[in-house]
Scaffold this motif. Structure first.
Motif, PDB file in Angstrom:
ATOM      1  N   ALA A 234      53.089  57.414  85.640  1.00  0.00           N
ATOM      2  CA  ALA A 234      53.736  58.731  85.668  1.00  0.00           C
ATOM      3  C   ALA A 234      55.072  58.661  86.409  1.00  0.00           C
ATOM      4  CB  ALA A 234      52.816  59.754  86.329  1.00  0.00           C
ATOM      5  N   LEU A 235      55.049  58.000  87.562  1.00  0.00           N
ATOM      6  CA  LEU A 235      56.277  57.925  88.359  1.00  0.00           C
ATOM      7  C   LEU A 235      57.321  57.046  87.670  1.00  0.00           C
ATOM      8  CD1 LEU A 235      54.581  57.717  91.879  1.00  0.00           C
ATOM      9  CD2 LEU A 235      55.822  59.679  90.920  1.00  0.00           C
ATOM     10  N   ALA A 236      56.854  56.005  86.971  1.00  0.00           N
ATOM     11  CA  ALA A 236      57.801  55.143  86.242  1.00  0.00           C
ATOM     12  C   ALA A 236      58.440  55.904  85.084  1.00  0.00           C
ATOM     13  CB  ALA A 236      57.086  53.887  85.732  1.00  0.00           C
ATOM     14  N   GLU A 237      57.628  56.696  84.359  1.00  0.00           N
ATOM     15  CA  GLU A 237      58.188  57.503  83.260  1.00  0.00           C
ATOM     16  C   GLU A 237      59.208  58.506  83.795  1.00  0.00           C
ATOM     17  OE1 GLU A 237      57.882  57.312  80.024  1.00  0.00           O
ATOM     18  OE2 GLU A 237      56.321  55.776  79.930  1.00  0.00           O
ATOM     19  N   SER A 238      58.886  59.117  84.931  1.00  0.00           N
ATOM     20  CA  SER A 238      59.821  60.081  85.527  1.00  0.00           C
ATOM     21  C   SER A 238      61.104  59.378  85.968  1.00  0.00           C
ATOM     22  CB  SER A 238      59.160  60.781  86.716  1.00  0.00           C
ATOM     23  OG  SER A 238      60.070  61.669  87.329  1.00  0.00           O
ATOM     24  N   ASP A 239      60.942  58.172  86.505  1.00  0.00           N
ATOM     25  CA  ASP A 239      62.109  57.430  87.002  1.00  0.00           C
ATOM     26  C   ASP A 239      63.059  57.049  85.866  1.00  0.00           C
ATOM     27  OD1 ASP A 239      63.333  56.360  89.402  1.00  0.00           O
ATOM     28  OD2 ASP A 239      63.060  54.393  88.438  1.00  0.00           O
ATOM     29  N   ARG A 240      62.524  56.878  84.654  1.00  0.00           N
ATOM     30  CA  ARG A 240      63.388  56.591  83.500  1.00  0.00           C
ATOM     31  C   ARG A 240      64.375  57.746  83.256  1.00  0.00           C
ATOM     32  NH1 ARG A 240      60.530  56.332  78.384  1.00  0.00           N
ATOM     33  NH2 ARG A 240      62.436  55.406  77.527  1.00  0.00           N
ATOM     34  N   LEU A 241      64.017  58.930  83.714  1.00  0.00           N
ATOM     35  CA  LEU A 241      64.856  60.115  83.471  1.00  0.00           C
ATOM     36  C   LEU A 241      65.732  60.460  84.674  1.00  0.00           C
ATOM     37  CD1 LEU A 241      62.179  62.382  81.713  1.00  0.00           C
ATOM     38  CD2 LEU A 241      63.811  60.830  80.639  1.00  0.00           C
ATOM     39  N   ARG A 242      65.791  59.558  85.661  1.00  0.00           N
ATOM     40  CA  ARG A 242      66.484  59.923  86.900  1.00  0.00           C
ATOM     41  C   ARG A 242      67.960  60.261  86.682  1.00  0.00           C
ATOM     42  NH1 ARG A 242      65.765  54.532  87.143  1.00  0.00           N
ATOM     43  NH2 ARG A 242      67.601  53.219  87.474  1.00  0.00           N
ATOM     44  N   LEU A 264      72.612  65.864  70.738  1.00  0.00           N
ATOM     45  CA  LEU A 264      71.624  65.504  69.709  1.00  0.00           C
ATOM     46  C   LEU A 264      71.863  66.242  68.386  1.00  0.00           C
ATOM     47  CD1 LEU A 264      68.324  65.503  71.856  1.00  0.00           C
ATOM     48  CD2 LEU A 264      69.646  63.509  71.098  1.00  0.00           C
ATOM     49  N   GLY A 265      72.838  67.125  68.379  1.00  0.00           N
ATOM     50  CA  GLY A 265      73.139  67.859  67.154  1.00  0.00           C
ATOM     51  C   GLY A 265      72.170  68.986  66.859  1.00  0.00           C
ATOM     52  N   ALA A 290      72.806  58.532  79.679  1.00  0.00           N
ATOM     53  CA  ALA A 290      71.397  58.679  80.066  1.00  0.00           C
ATOM     54  C   ALA A 290      70.507  58.729  78.829  1.00  0.00           C
ATOM     55  CB  ALA A 290      71.217  59.932  80.917  1.00  0.00           C
ATOM     56  N   LEU A 291      71.003  59.356  77.748  1.00  0.00           N
ATOM     57  CA  LEU A 291      70.232  59.404  76.504  1.00  0.00           C
ATOM     58  C   LEU A 291      70.097  58.013  75.887  1.00  0.00           C
ATOM     59  CD1 LEU A 291      71.545  62.698  74.870  1.00  0.00           C
ATOM     60  CD2 LEU A 291      69.153  62.182  75.453  1.00  0.00           C
ATOM     61  N   SER A 292      71.166  57.225  75.945  1.00  0.00           N
ATOM     62  CA  SER A 292      71.103  55.916  75.291  1.00  0.00           C
ATOM     63  C   SER A 292      70.163  54.974  76.053  1.00  0.00           C
ATOM     64  CB  SER A 292      72.505  55.311  75.154  1.00  0.00           C
ATOM     65  OG  SER A 292      73.026  55.024  76.437  1.00  0.00           O
TER      66      SER A 292
END
Lengths: 295, 295
Positions: A234-242, A264-265, A290-292
């Motif tokens: 969970a924390l790793a997934e959240s960290d991907r969005l930091r 994103l159009g 961040a999206l890429s």
């Protein structure tokens, strides 16, 4: 909507185009959330710009959401400054098919605890769907005491309390504190996306998610890992969005989410209600970066 | 309205009765201000509950005010959260006979300086009457920097800046600071009634007066003494009202002013928009005591 709502409640934008509700873009955004199978779609939250829209626009938003949600429960923000306006919005939302409502105590004149209790007391009496208490001091400028949370949570039809993010070292104690004073069948929801993973791990039932309104899969991955007790994941997934969490802190989550949706159009440029402006160009580049990284 | 407005701008309540605009009571309140010969009547200010009223209600308030003001210039609050709503309210106020408009940058999402400048830029372009910039951070949750005051004051049709009360030892320096950055023909108005006497003595041009909306003679006495340079008389007149200033600090000036108007029989009980409640009984007794001291 079950009596104890859980999982991801996604908060879509309400995009404008030339200062009018952009219904086709909104339907695209909502259909995407339904396809991703979020647990609830919460329209006309702060991210859905409820405070900026007319009553007629808000009615049309609810109708469009219910039509596009493909059976996913739709919850509707009914906040307004005057009690009678809130009551009228609650009526209209229910007529248009809302499965639940959210209410933030908007303020212009500072409100007392008794005045806010009176608002929730007056509004919950007339409801035939569950209500989420929407504690969002950054926009309402009203701060709930724990005692007031307890009083409001005991009112009929209150299904959930959406709490603002506690300080990082206060997440567990704050959730315990609230859990101790509210009925068993009232859910605790976290807002403040960067705190969601740790709050769900600490026992929050659901996540009122801004990022979930535009990147639903990313939010669902965090919530699933947390609810299954896999703290590391969970924390790793959240960290991907930091990168997004940093942009939220700097520019406000609304402006960043609108930039994501524009990138994103999903929505047209300048989708926010003026005087609010979209992100400046350098921040838009950070959004794109961040999206890429997510791919 | 002259290009440099001066004197007392009185802010009447907008009384409700059973949650509807109480037009007869409002006309009584406005006619009383006209009879007292205040310099301007500013309807739909914060004291006039503009933020709580529908567009149709606001239009009716303006029409009633213009009819009851007996030639005294009427200024109209046009604040709203969305720029296009403000522009529509400005149009309607002018159509209904407003001599000027007041604009506070209401916020729900926190606004940047550039966003607030953009609001005033968009709105002032379309005006054919003077505008007062309404800096009221206690309700708008937006704080003007001195630099932003200068930018906004330079826009076309800006006639006055209403400033919040500086700390007691900062009244003169703050007024000098603002005077130095705004055009000569833009007036500085003080709000925060307990500071009005000292602010007028320090060079403010006008007083945006809450107490003046319900006790106009008392406000006029203070302003006349101050504008004639009689500091002792101005401060003594203000000191006679210190019971009200204390109640304002404790309960908010809106609730206290409504209690005064109710006590004087000008408006019916429960005249404020819910969820705002009137004063509790002990504070109502203090209002009655403070009124009896004036006689």
């Amino acid at each position: 909507m079950s009596r104890v709502p859980t999982g991801v409640s996604a908060f879509p934008l309400t995009p404008l185009r030339d200062d009018a509700f952009d219904r086709p873009a909104f339907e695209r955004v909502v259909a995407r959330l339904a396809a991703a199978e979020v647990d609830t779609i919460s329209v006309l939250g702060s991210t859905g710009s409820y405070a900026y829209l007319s009553r007629a626009e808000r009615r049309e938003v609810v109708e469009a959401a219910v039509a596009a949600a493909d059976g996913v429960p739709v919850s509707v923000g009914i906040g307004a400054l005057r009690t009678s306006q809130v009551q009228a919005l609650a009526e209209e939302a229910q007529e248009a098919g809302a499965d639940g409502v959210l209410l933030a105590p908007m303020s212009y004149q500072a409100l007392s605890d008794d005045e806010v209790f009176g608002l929730f007391d007056d509004v919950t009496r007339g409801l035939s769907v569950p209500l989420t208490v929407y504690d969002n001091p950054g926009t309402t400028h009203f701060t709930f005491t724990t005692e007031l949370v307890a009083r409001v949570a005991a009112l009929p039809n209150v299904a959930a309390i959406k709490i603002p993010p506690p300080a990082p070292d206060r997440v567990e104690p704050r959730i315990r504190e609230i859990r101790a004073v509210i009925p068993q069948n009232v859910a605790i929801g976290i807002s403040g996306d960067s705190t969601a993973a740790s709050a769900l791990l600490a026992g929050c039932d659901l996540w009122h998610s801004v990022i979930g309104g535009v990147l639903p899969e990313a939010a669902i991955d965090i919530a699933r890992a947390a609810r299954s007790g896999d703290a590391d994941a969970a924390l790793a997934e959240s960290d991907r969005l930091r990168g997004f969490w940093q942009l939220f802190a700097e520019h406000g989550s609304l402006r960043v989410t609108a930039a994501i949706a524009e990138h994103l159009g999903l929505v047209a440029a300048d989708s926010l209600p003026k005087p609010i402006r979209g992100l400046p160009a350098p921040a838009r580049q950070q959004v794109a970066d961040a999206l890429s990284l997510l791919d």
